[in-house]
Design a protein around this motif. Structure first.
Motif, PDB file in Angstrom:
ATOM      1  N   UNK A   1      -4.229   5.509   8.367  1.00 21.56           N
ATOM      2  CA  UNK A   1      -5.166   4.449   8.218  1.00 21.56           C
ATOM      3  C   UNK A   1      -4.758   4.567   6.829  1.00 21.56           C
ATOM      4  N   UNK A   2      -4.281   5.859   6.308  1.00 23.05           N
ATOM      5  CA  UNK A   2      -4.072   5.153   3.885  1.00 23.05           C
ATOM      6  C   UNK A   2      -2.862   4.543   4.211  1.00 23.05           C
ATOM      7  N   UNK A   3      -3.872   3.604   2.486  1.00 25.99           N
ATOM      8  CA  UNK A   3      -2.204   2.719   1.901  1.00 25.99           C
ATOM      9  C   UNK A   3      -1.086   3.460   1.132  1.00 25.99           C
ATOM     10  N   UNK A   4      -0.622   2.725   1.096  1.00 20.94           N
ATOM     11  CA  UNK A   4       1.592   3.738   1.114  1.00 20.94           C
ATOM     12  C   UNK A   4       0.833   4.055  -0.670  1.00 20.94           C
ATOM     13  N   UNK A   5      -0.711   3.844  -1.527  1.00 22.79           N
ATOM     14  CA  UNK A   5      -0.138   4.250  -2.541  1.00 22.79           C
ATOM     15  C   UNK A   5      -1.732   5.682  -2.528  1.00 22.79           C
ATOM     16  N   UNK A   6      -3.018   5.592  -1.135  1.00 26.59           N
ATOM     17  CA  UNK A   6      -3.672   6.438  -0.758  1.00 26.59           C
ATOM     18  C   UNK A   6      -2.436   7.564  -0.668  1.00 26.59           C
ATOM     19  N   UNK A   7      -1.571   7.698   0.669  1.00 25.55           N
ATOM     20  CA  UNK A   7      -0.319   8.161   0.702  1.00 25.55           C
ATOM     21  C   UNK A   7       0.352   9.098  -0.035  1.00 25.55           C
TER      22      UNK A   7
ATOM     23  N   UNK B   1       1.831  10.717   8.908  1.00 23.11           N
ATOM     24  CA  UNK B   1       1.088   9.437   8.608  1.00 23.11           C
ATOM     25  C   UNK B   1       0.977   9.204   9.980  1.00 23.11           C
ATOM     26  N   UNK B   2      -0.316   8.353  10.006  1.00 27.60           N
ATOM     27  CA  UNK B   2      -0.366   8.179  12.204  1.00 27.60           C
ATOM     28  C   UNK B   2      -0.934   6.755  11.657  1.00 27.60           C
ATOM     29  N   UNK B   3       0.338   5.504  11.540  1.00 32.27           N
ATOM     30  CA  UNK B   3      -0.186   4.057  10.913  1.00 32.27           C
ATOM     31  C   UNK B   3      -0.399   3.478  12.183  1.00 32.27           C
TER      32      UNK B   3
ATOM     33  N   UNK C   1       2.612  -4.083   9.421  1.00 26.67           N
ATOM     34  CA  UNK C   1       2.228  -3.881   7.450  1.00 26.67           C
ATOM     35  C   UNK C   1       3.269  -2.759   6.863  1.00 26.67           C
ATOM     36  N   UNK C   2       3.097  -1.535   8.273  1.00 20.98           N
ATOM     37  CA  UNK C   2       3.884  -0.427   7.466  1.00 20.98           C
ATOM     38  C   UNK C   2       4.616  -1.029   6.721  1.00 20.98           C
ATOM     39  N   UNK C   3       5.356  -1.876   7.357  1.00 18.11           N
ATOM     40  CA  UNK C   3       7.099  -2.456   6.437  1.00 18.11           C
ATOM     41  C   UNK C   3       6.797  -2.756   5.350  1.00 18.11           C
ATOM     42  N   UNK C   4       5.469  -3.200   4.740  1.00 18.29           N
ATOM     43  CA  UNK C   4       5.379  -4.067   3.788  1.00 18.29           C
ATOM     44  C   UNK C   4       4.622  -2.454   2.401  1.00 18.29           C
ATOM     45  N   UNK C   5       5.792  -1.280   2.712  1.00 20.32           N
ATOM     46  CA  UNK C   5       6.008  -0.108   1.514  1.00 20.32           C
ATOM     47  C   UNK C   5       5.062   0.517   2.428  1.00 20.32           C
TER      48      UNK C   5
END
Length: 329
Positions: free
Chosen positions: A168-174, A191-193, A201-205
């Motif tokens: 559940x981390x954003x691209x920037x947090x990851x 990463x587990x999204x 949403x994972x396709x957005x970065x």
């Protein structure tokens, strides 16, 4: 006494996790909803045994899975002791910490105190010396990432986890988590999204970030809490999560427009020789960007139906375009 099938590795595809040496089965078993005291223990054990016989070597948990919280880990601990003790080195077992487990300021989020005490409790419930993957279940907005990632690093240094991940981390947090862990010498494995045809949403970065970092991914809720199955093709059935207004799927979600979309998707699946659920799993795994997809199972039949999805993971461009047009991506 349980003896695993000798051909358990014949049919299941295994995919390398990022740049690591660890391979995961294309489908992994999540113990989120169906493992706890409200389900017959023998049914739970039968699902785990059948999963392993089908090559599903990865069992995914979190400290709060149940209900009640901790129950899923306890159920797995019983099954490990009864059935899987000879096979521990053939299993990948993961758990997470981040959501509420006990009262007070040290019972959730991402502090070092919470993460490491939670891991100790998880290991005790499962009767294990270590887990293969330990996750930060969600980013903590009030705790420095250096502390949270440092706790994951300590779990590895202490021999209580082999690898670490985030969920559940954003691209920037990851990216920041991966940087800190890399400097500590414990690479970010996975990463587990949440990811499905209905939640992209994972396709957005995020997927691009994971590709760049060479970090693996494992998608949870690929069937969108059961929406991407045949259950909702005629509306909301009795006994479903939506009918009970589950916190994870409300009745308001199942609109007439959504049912129409699901029926159209089911038509594409039928032309592929798959159920809607099987196509939804295959779609998440298409192209190899996602390492593994997490499935739940309330019966061995449901499990077997899901595993059949791995026989047809390829899509042609026309199928993908039709799916995108239906979902209006």
């Amino acid at each position: 006494m349980y003896t695993a099938h000798t051909d358990r590795y014949v049919d299941m595809p295994y995919r390398r996790t990022g740049r690591s040496g660890l391979k995961l089965p294309a489908l992994s078993l999540g113990l989120w909803h169906n493992f706890g005291p409200d389900r017959p223990a023998e049914t739970q054990r039968a699902i785990l045994r059948r999963a392993f016989d089908l090559g599903v070597t990865h069992f995914d948990l979190a400290n709060n899975y149940g209900p009640p919280p901790g129950a899923a880990e306890s159920a797995l601990g019983d099954a490990l002791k009864a059935d899987f003790a000879p096979y521990r080195d053939e299993l990948v077992i993961s758990t997470k910490a981040g959501y509420l487990m006990w009262p007070g300021p040290y019972g959730e989020w991402g502090s070092r105190k919470y993460l490491l005490s939670s891991l100790d409790q998880s290991l005790a419930r499962m009767g294990l010396d270590y887990v293969d993957i330990f996750y930060s279940h969600r980013p903590d907005p009030e705790t420095p990432f250096e502390e949270t990632m440092g706790a994951l690093h300590s779990a590895v240094q202490q021999g209580k986890a082999l690898y670490v991940g985030v969920s559940n981390y954003s691209p920037e947090e990851t990216r920041e988590a991966a940087r800190i862990l890399g400097e500590l010498g414990t690479p970010l494995l996975i990463h587990q999204p949440r990811y499905s045809m209905l939640d992209r949403r994972p396709e957005d970065g995020l997927l691009d970030t994971l590709d760049e970092l060479q970090v693996g991914s494992i998608a949870y809720s690929p069937l969108e809490q059961g929406l991407l199955t045949s259950r909702y093709l005629d509306g909301i059935p009795e006994g479903s999560r939506a009918a009970s207004d589950s916190p994870f799927l409300s009745a308001d979600t199942v609109t007439a427009d959504l049912v129409e979309q699901l029926r159209a998707l089911a038509g594409i699946a039928e032309a592929r020789g798959q159920s809607l659920a099987q196509m939804a799993l295959a779609w998440v795994l298409r192209g190899g960007r996602v390492t593994s997809a997490l499935i739940g199972a309330s019966s061995t039949q449901q499990l077997e139906d899901s595993v059949t999805a791995t026989r047809a993971l390829d899509f042609d461009q026309e199928e993908l375009a039709r799916i995108d047009a239906i979902i209006k991506r």
